[in-house]
Design a protein around this motif. Structure first.
Motif, PDB file in Angstrom:
ATOM      1  N   GLN A   3     -30.467  -2.725 -12.294  1.00  0.00           N
ATOM      2  CA  GLN A   3     -30.605  -3.746 -11.257  1.00  0.00           C
ATOM      3  C   GLN A   3     -31.366  -3.164 -10.074  1.00  0.00           C
ATOM      4  OE1 GLN A   3     -27.333  -3.626 -12.913  1.00  0.00           O
ATOM      5  NE2 GLN A   3     -28.350  -5.218 -14.107  1.00  0.00           N
ATOM      6  N   LEU A   4     -32.276  -3.963  -9.554  1.00  0.00           N
ATOM      7  CA  LEU A   4     -33.091  -3.551  -8.411  1.00  0.00           C
ATOM      8  C   LEU A   4     -32.848  -4.548  -7.282  1.00  0.00           C
ATOM      9  CD1 LEU A   4     -36.419  -2.876 -10.331  1.00  0.00           C
ATOM     10  CD2 LEU A   4     -34.746  -1.178  -9.603  1.00  0.00           C
ATOM     11  N   VAL A   5     -32.489  -4.038  -6.131  1.00  0.00           N
ATOM     12  CA  VAL A   5     -32.218  -4.902  -4.983  1.00  0.00           C
ATOM     13  C   VAL A   5     -33.212  -4.580  -3.887  1.00  0.00           C
ATOM     14  CG1 VAL A   5     -30.534  -5.609  -3.252  1.00  0.00           C
ATOM     15  CG2 VAL A   5     -29.778  -5.044  -5.575  1.00  0.00           C
ATOM     16  N   GLU A   6     -34.032  -5.561  -3.566  1.00  0.00           N
ATOM     17  CA  GLU A   6     -35.067  -5.387  -2.550  1.00  0.00           C
ATOM     18  C   GLU A   6     -34.601  -5.948  -1.217  1.00  0.00           C
ATOM     19  OE1 GLU A   6     -38.331  -6.526  -5.952  1.00  0.00           O
ATOM     20  OE2 GLU A   6     -36.905  -7.861  -4.977  1.00  0.00           O
ATOM     21  N   SER A   7     -35.139  -5.380  -0.163  1.00  0.00           N
ATOM     22  CA  SER A   7     -34.869  -5.887   1.172  1.00  0.00           C
ATOM     23  C   SER A   7     -36.007  -5.486   2.092  1.00  0.00           C
ATOM     24  CB  SER A   7     -33.542  -5.347   1.708  1.00  0.00           C
ATOM     25  OG  SER A   7     -33.566  -3.940   1.786  1.00  0.00           O
ATOM     26  N   GLY A   8     -36.041  -6.136   3.263  1.00  0.00           N
ATOM     27  CA  GLY A   8     -37.006  -5.733   4.282  1.00  0.00           C
ATOM     28  C   GLY A   8     -38.162  -6.684   4.492  1.00  0.00           C
ATOM     29  N   GLY A   9     -38.279  -7.705   3.673  1.00  0.00           N
ATOM     30  CA  GLY A   9     -39.365  -8.656   3.882  1.00  0.00           C
ATOM     31  C   GLY A   9     -39.139  -9.483   5.128  1.00  0.00           C
ATOM     32  N   TYR A  93     -43.284  -9.629  -2.729  1.00  0.00           N
ATOM     33  CA  TYR A  93     -43.355  -8.238  -3.174  1.00  0.00           C
ATOM     34  C   TYR A  93     -42.196  -7.966  -4.136  1.00  0.00           C
ATOM     35  CZ  TYR A  93     -47.038  -7.179   0.132  1.00  0.00           C
ATOM     36  OH  TYR A  93     -48.242  -7.148   0.796  1.00  0.00           O
ATOM     37  N   TYR A  94     -42.548  -7.380  -5.285  1.00  0.00           N
ATOM     38  CA  TYR A  94     -41.574  -7.107  -6.330  1.00  0.00           C
ATOM     39  C   TYR A  94     -41.465  -5.611  -6.586  1.00  0.00           C
ATOM     40  CZ  TYR A  94     -42.056 -12.053  -7.528  1.00  0.00           C
ATOM     41  OH  TYR A  94     -42.084 -13.425  -7.495  1.00  0.00           O
ATOM     42  N   CYS A  95     -40.248  -5.145  -6.655  1.00  0.00           N
ATOM     43  CA  CYS A  95     -39.994  -3.774  -7.055  1.00  0.00           C
ATOM     44  C   CYS A  95     -40.034  -3.688  -8.579  1.00  0.00           C
ATOM     45  CB  CYS A  95     -38.626  -3.339  -6.533  1.00  0.00           C
ATOM     46  SG  CYS A  95     -38.186  -1.633  -6.899  1.00  0.00           S
ATOM     47  N   TYR A 105     -38.179  -3.007 -15.610  1.00  0.00           N
ATOM     48  CA  TYR A 105     -37.266  -3.882 -14.872  1.00  0.00           C
ATOM     49  C   TYR A 105     -37.936  -4.355 -13.583  1.00  0.00           C
ATOM     50  CZ  TYR A 105     -33.956  -1.532 -17.949  1.00  0.00           C
ATOM     51  OH  TYR A 105     -33.319  -1.024 -19.054  1.00  0.00           O
ATOM     52  N   TRP A 106     -37.553  -5.573 -13.152  1.00  0.00           N
ATOM     53  CA  TRP A 106     -38.108  -6.161 -11.932  1.00  0.00           C
ATOM     54  C   TRP A 106     -36.992  -6.535 -10.963  1.00  0.00           C
ATOM     55  CZ3 TRP A 106     -43.256  -6.225 -11.128  1.00  0.00           C
ATOM     56  CH2 TRP A 106     -44.105  -6.135 -12.232  1.00  0.00           C
ATOM     57  N   GLY A 107     -37.297  -6.423  -9.685  1.00  0.00           N
ATOM     58  CA  GLY A 107     -36.411  -6.963  -8.681  1.00  0.00           C
ATOM     59  C   GLY A 107     -36.656  -8.457  -8.525  1.00  0.00           C
ATOM     60  N   GLN A 108     -35.872  -9.060  -7.638  1.00  0.00           N
ATOM     61  CA  GLN A 108     -35.961 -10.509  -7.476  1.00  0.00           C
ATOM     62  C   GLN A 108     -37.113 -10.940  -6.564  1.00  0.00           C
ATOM     63  OE1 GLN A 108     -33.945  -8.552  -5.834  1.00  0.00           O
ATOM     64  NE2 GLN A 108     -33.883  -9.244  -3.688  1.00  0.00           N
ATOM     65  N   GLY A 109     -37.680  -9.993  -5.864  1.00  0.00           N
ATOM     66  CA  GLY A 109     -38.803 -10.284  -4.979  1.00  0.00           C
ATOM     67  C   GLY A 109     -38.373 -10.512  -3.548  1.00  0.00           C
ATOM     68  N   THR A 110     -39.227 -10.111  -2.625  1.00  0.00           N
ATOM     69  CA  THR A 110     -38.973 -10.335  -1.203  1.00  0.00           C
ATOM     70  C   THR A 110     -40.267 -10.834  -0.567  1.00  0.00           C
ATOM     71  OG1 THR A 110     -38.088  -9.360   0.836  1.00  0.00           O
ATOM     72  CG2 THR A 110     -39.437  -7.918  -0.536  1.00  0.00           C
ATOM     73  N   GLN A 111     -40.153 -11.880   0.247  1.00  0.00           N
ATOM     74  CA  GLN A 111     -41.329 -12.509   0.828  1.00  0.00           C
ATOM     75  C   GLN A 111     -41.802 -11.734   2.049  1.00  0.00           C
ATOM     76  OE1 GLN A 111     -43.073 -15.488  -0.127  1.00  0.00           O
ATOM     77  NE2 GLN A 111     -44.528 -14.741   1.422  1.00  0.00           N
ATOM     78  N   VAL A 112     -43.103 -11.475   2.080  1.00  0.00           N
ATOM     79  CA  VAL A 112     -43.759 -10.907   3.254  1.00  0.00           C
ATOM     80  C   VAL A 112     -44.806 -11.913   3.714  1.00  0.00           C
ATOM     81  CG1 VAL A 112     -45.259  -9.077   4.125  1.00  0.00           C
ATOM     82  CG2 VAL A 112     -43.354  -8.515   2.599  1.00  0.00           C
ATOM     83  N   THR A 113     -44.700 -12.336   4.959  1.00  0.00           N
ATOM     84  CA  THR A 113     -45.651 -13.280   5.518  1.00  0.00           C
ATOM     85  C   THR A 113     -46.266 -12.683   6.769  1.00  0.00           C
ATOM     86  OG1 THR A 113     -44.379 -15.162   4.677  1.00  0.00           O
ATOM     87  CG2 THR A 113     -46.007 -15.617   6.388  1.00  0.00           C
ATOM     88  N   VAL A 114     -47.595 -12.613   6.786  1.00  0.00           N
ATOM     89  CA  VAL A 114     -48.310 -12.055   7.925  1.00  0.00           C
ATOM     90  C   VAL A 114     -49.110 -13.178   8.574  1.00  0.00           C
ATOM     91  CG1 VAL A 114     -49.887 -10.272   8.731  1.00  0.00           C
ATOM     92  CG2 VAL A 114     -48.470  -9.859   6.702  1.00  0.00           C
ATOM     93  N   SER A 115     -48.792 -13.456   9.811  1.00  0.00           N
ATOM     94  CA  SER A 115     -49.486 -14.537  10.516  1.00  0.00           C
ATOM     95  C   SER A 115     -50.688 -13.985  11.277  1.00  0.00           C
ATOM     96  CB  SER A 115     -48.534 -15.229  11.479  1.00  0.00           C
ATOM     97  OG  SER A 115     -48.081 -14.325  12.474  1.00  0.00           O
TER      98      SER A 115
END
Length: 116
Positions: A3-9, A93-95, A105-115
């Protein structure tokens, strides 16, 4: 199974910084490869950066000099420090973790938005 848990987006202005984290449920000491991919709307998933078991780090040309991948074996975690962010860095972004037996294996993904 890993299991991969992403954070920080999140949302950041152009020129800003974010750090993504990916914590694995298994030791990353003997990974084959571990890293980050991203997928923007309407585009294919692309490799951003990865680190091999030997410690060699690869960066896509589009992020060289701006992004830094690192790992903490004690925490089974990799990090992606993203500086000088651009609107074109906006993506999910996917780990990714490829084990020493070549299971992916893939993480669930975390959204990064740059304005802009």
């Amino acid at each position: 199974q890993v299991q991969l848990v992403e954070s920080g987006g999140g949302l950041v202005q152009a020129g800003g910084s974010l750090t993504l984290s990916c914590a694995a449920s298994r030791s990353i000491f003997r990974i084959n490869v571990m890293g980050w991919y991203r997928q923007a709307p309407g585009k294919q998933r692309e490799l951003v950066a990865h680190i091999s078991t030997s410690g060699t780090i690869y960066y896509a040309d589009s992020v060289k000099g701006r992004f830094t991948l690192s790992r903490d074996n004690a925490k089974n975690t990799i990090y992606l420090q993203m500086n000088s962010l651009k609107p074109e860095d906006t993506a999910v972004y996917y780990c990714n973790y490829i084990s020493d037996t070549f299971n992916r294996y893939w993480g669930q993904g975390t959204q990064v938005t740059v304005s802009s």
